[in-house]
Scaffold this motif. Structure first.
Motif, PDB file in Angstrom:
ATOM      1  N   PRO A   1     -49.024 -94.908   2.208  1.00 59.48           N
ATOM      2  CA  PRO A   1     -48.904 -93.461   2.161  1.00 59.48           C
ATOM      3  C   PRO A   1     -48.379 -93.086   0.980  1.00 59.48           C
ATOM      4  O   PRO A   1     -47.557 -93.661  -0.124  1.00 59.48           O
ATOM      5  CB  PRO A   1     -47.746 -93.473   3.254  1.00 59.48           C
ATOM      6  N   TYR A   2     -48.213 -91.397   0.727  1.00 59.89           N
ATOM      7  CA  TYR A   2     -47.525 -90.988  -0.573  1.00 59.89           C
ATOM      8  C   TYR A   2     -46.823 -89.786  -0.448  1.00 59.89           C
ATOM      9  O   TYR A   2     -47.262 -89.187   0.646  1.00 59.89           O
ATOM     10  CB  TYR A   2     -48.609 -90.580  -1.435  1.00 59.89           C
ATOM     11  N   GLY A   3     -45.886 -89.530  -1.097  1.00 57.66           N
ATOM     12  CA  GLY A   3     -45.139 -88.592  -0.742  1.00 57.66           C
ATOM     13  C   GLY A   3     -44.911 -87.631  -1.933  1.00 57.66           C
ATOM     14  O   GLY A   3     -45.940 -87.655  -3.042  1.00 57.66           O
ATOM     15  N   LYS A   4     -43.914 -86.741  -2.096  1.00 57.25           N
ATOM     16  CA  LYS A   4     -43.756 -85.748  -3.087  1.00 57.25           C
ATOM     17  C   LYS A   4     -43.658 -86.319  -4.498  1.00 57.25           C
ATOM     18  O   LYS A   4     -44.038 -85.698  -5.624  1.00 57.25           O
ATOM     19  CB  LYS A   4     -42.867 -84.742  -2.820  1.00 57.25           C
ATOM     20  N   SER A   5     -43.176 -87.387  -4.546  1.00 60.99           N
ATOM     21  CA  SER A   5     -42.837 -87.916  -5.952  1.00 60.99           C
ATOM     22  C   SER A   5     -44.262 -88.377  -6.616  1.00 60.99           C
ATOM     23  O   SER A   5     -44.232 -88.636  -7.853  1.00 60.99           O
ATOM     24  CB  SER A   5     -42.195 -89.391  -5.541  1.00 60.99           C
ATOM     25  N   THR A   6     -45.437 -88.530  -5.984  1.00 60.06           N
ATOM     26  CA  THR A   6     -46.602 -88.397  -6.623  1.00 60.06           C
ATOM     27  C   THR A   6     -47.364 -87.289  -7.205  1.00 60.06           C
ATOM     28  O   THR A   6     -48.322 -87.207  -7.693  1.00 60.06           O
ATOM     29  CB  THR A   6     -47.706 -89.249  -5.700  1.00 60.06           C
ATOM     30  N   GLY A   7     -46.514 -86.101  -6.871  1.00 59.19           N
ATOM     31  CA  GLY A   7     -47.064 -84.946  -7.316  1.00 59.19           C
ATOM     32  C   GLY A   7     -47.723 -84.254  -6.065  1.00 59.19           C
ATOM     33  O   GLY A   7     -47.795 -82.844  -6.100  1.00 59.19           O
ATOM     34  N   SER A   8     -48.067 -84.850  -5.336  1.00 59.26           N
ATOM     35  CA  SER A   8     -48.681 -84.081  -3.860  1.00 59.26           C
ATOM     36  C   SER A   8     -48.334 -84.929  -2.542  1.00 59.26           C
ATOM     37  O   SER A   8     -48.130 -86.262  -3.094  1.00 59.26           O
ATOM     38  CB  SER A   8     -50.210 -83.822  -3.864  1.00 59.26           C
ATOM     39  N   ALA A   9     -48.218 -84.363  -1.562  1.00 57.88           N
ATOM     40  CA  ALA A   9     -47.700 -85.294  -0.330  1.00 57.88           C
ATOM     41  C   ALA A   9     -48.835 -85.173   0.744  1.00 57.88           C
ATOM     42  O   ALA A   9     -49.658 -83.970   0.891  1.00 57.88           O
ATOM     43  CB  ALA A   9     -46.568 -84.731   0.275  1.00 57.88           C
ATOM     44  N   MET A  10     -49.170 -86.380   1.522  1.00 57.53           N
ATOM     45  CA  MET A  10     -50.268 -86.356   2.393  1.00 57.53           C
ATOM     46  C   MET A  10     -49.752 -85.767   3.658  1.00 57.53           C
ATOM     47  O   MET A  10     -48.734 -85.318   4.032  1.00 57.53           O
ATOM     48  CB  MET A  10     -50.603 -87.587   2.511  1.00 57.53           C
ATOM     49  N   SER A  11     -50.634 -85.528   4.629  1.00 53.42           N
ATOM     50  CA  SER A  11     -50.208 -84.873   6.037  1.00 53.42           C
ATOM     51  C   SER A  11     -49.749 -85.959   6.815  1.00 53.42           C
ATOM     52  O   SER A  11     -49.862 -87.138   6.482  1.00 53.42           O
ATOM     53  CB  SER A  11     -51.262 -84.343   6.818  1.00 53.42           C
ATOM     54  N   LYS A  12     -48.493 -85.554   7.711  1.00 58.25           N
ATOM     55  CA  LYS A  12     -47.882 -86.463   8.350  1.00 58.25           C
ATOM     56  C   LYS A  12     -48.853 -87.166   9.502  1.00 58.25           C
ATOM     57  O   LYS A  12     -49.701 -86.679  10.068  1.00 58.25           O
ATOM     58  CB  LYS A  12     -46.767 -85.941   9.072  1.00 58.25           C
TER      59      LYS A  12
END
Length: 221
Positions: free
Chosen positions: A47-58
């Motif tokens: 999963p990826y959060g805001k630290s990657t530049g965009s965040a996925m849906s929960k």
């Protein structure tokens, strides 16, 4: 022209057979993230959060695997909530052998910061190669046997060059090949592999129905 009408009992029987044959459903969540639903539980990989530049849906899951921490952040898990079976998802971010909800996970270190995961449910084996930066050594290569689905990065900063990725995928010889990560190189990857392409919203799998002697690239969209 004749039409075939089925009784409600026949329809229910067909639906039951389909459920029996479907052991696993794979959904792409963007980048290198996937949600894998089995009969006993749900896994979310990378999963990826805001630290990657965009965040996925929960999404919800019983188990979360993380190949590498992005910039030392721990915000990946914030996008994954627990299912009704658990108080919190079980998070794996280190090499080792694990079993949660009858789902076996094997994590192998590959390179300085990456973990390659092999997930096994009954007789299906899924490999997620994470942020692969170098060709796996012989020991790891030998462990990537009898793989039904391989998820492979095809671009991104520091990721293994495309030529080497194609070589590795051909060695693994899985039924399905799922490119992930920087999809701007998707067309080049497909051309280099020279295999057929299967476009799906989600991939439903059962060992009994896997095509024999066939290898396809799976694209989600």
């Amino acid at each position: 022209m004749t039409s075939l009408r089925r009784t409600s009992s026949e329809v229910n029987c067909i639906l039951k057979i389909c459920c029996i044959l479907t052991n696993m459903e794979i959904t792409h969540l963007g980048k290198s993230a996937f949600r894998i639903k089995t009969k006993t539980g749900v896994v979310v990989m990378d999963p990826y959060g805001k630290s990657t530049g965009s965040a996925m849906s929960k999404v919800s899951a019983d188990l979360v695997t993380i190949s590498s921490r992005q910039g030392g952040s721990n915000d990946e898990e914030e996008k994954v909530s627990a299912t009704s079976r658990r108080k919190a998802p079980f998070v794996i971010d280190e090499p080792g052998e694990y079993e949660v909800e009858s789902i076996s996970i094997f994590g192998y270190k590959s390179g300085e910061k990456n973990i390659v995961y092999v997930m096994q449910v009954e007789d299906l084996r899924i490999a997620h190669l994470g942020n692969l930066t170098e060709m796996p050594g012989k020991t790891l290569s030998d462990l990537l046997d009898n793989i039904d689905v391989v998820m492979v990065p095809i671009g991104g900063e520091g990721i293994l060059e495309l030529k080497s990725v194609v070589e590795l995928v051909n060695k693994i010889e899985s039924t399905y090949i799922i490119p992930m990560g920087d999809m701007s190189k998707k067309d080049k990857f497909v051309e280099a592999m020279g295999k057929g392409v299967k476009s799906v919203e989600s991939l439903n799998l059962a060992k009994a129905t896997l095509p024999a002697d066939l290898s396809e690239i799976v694209l989600f969209g």
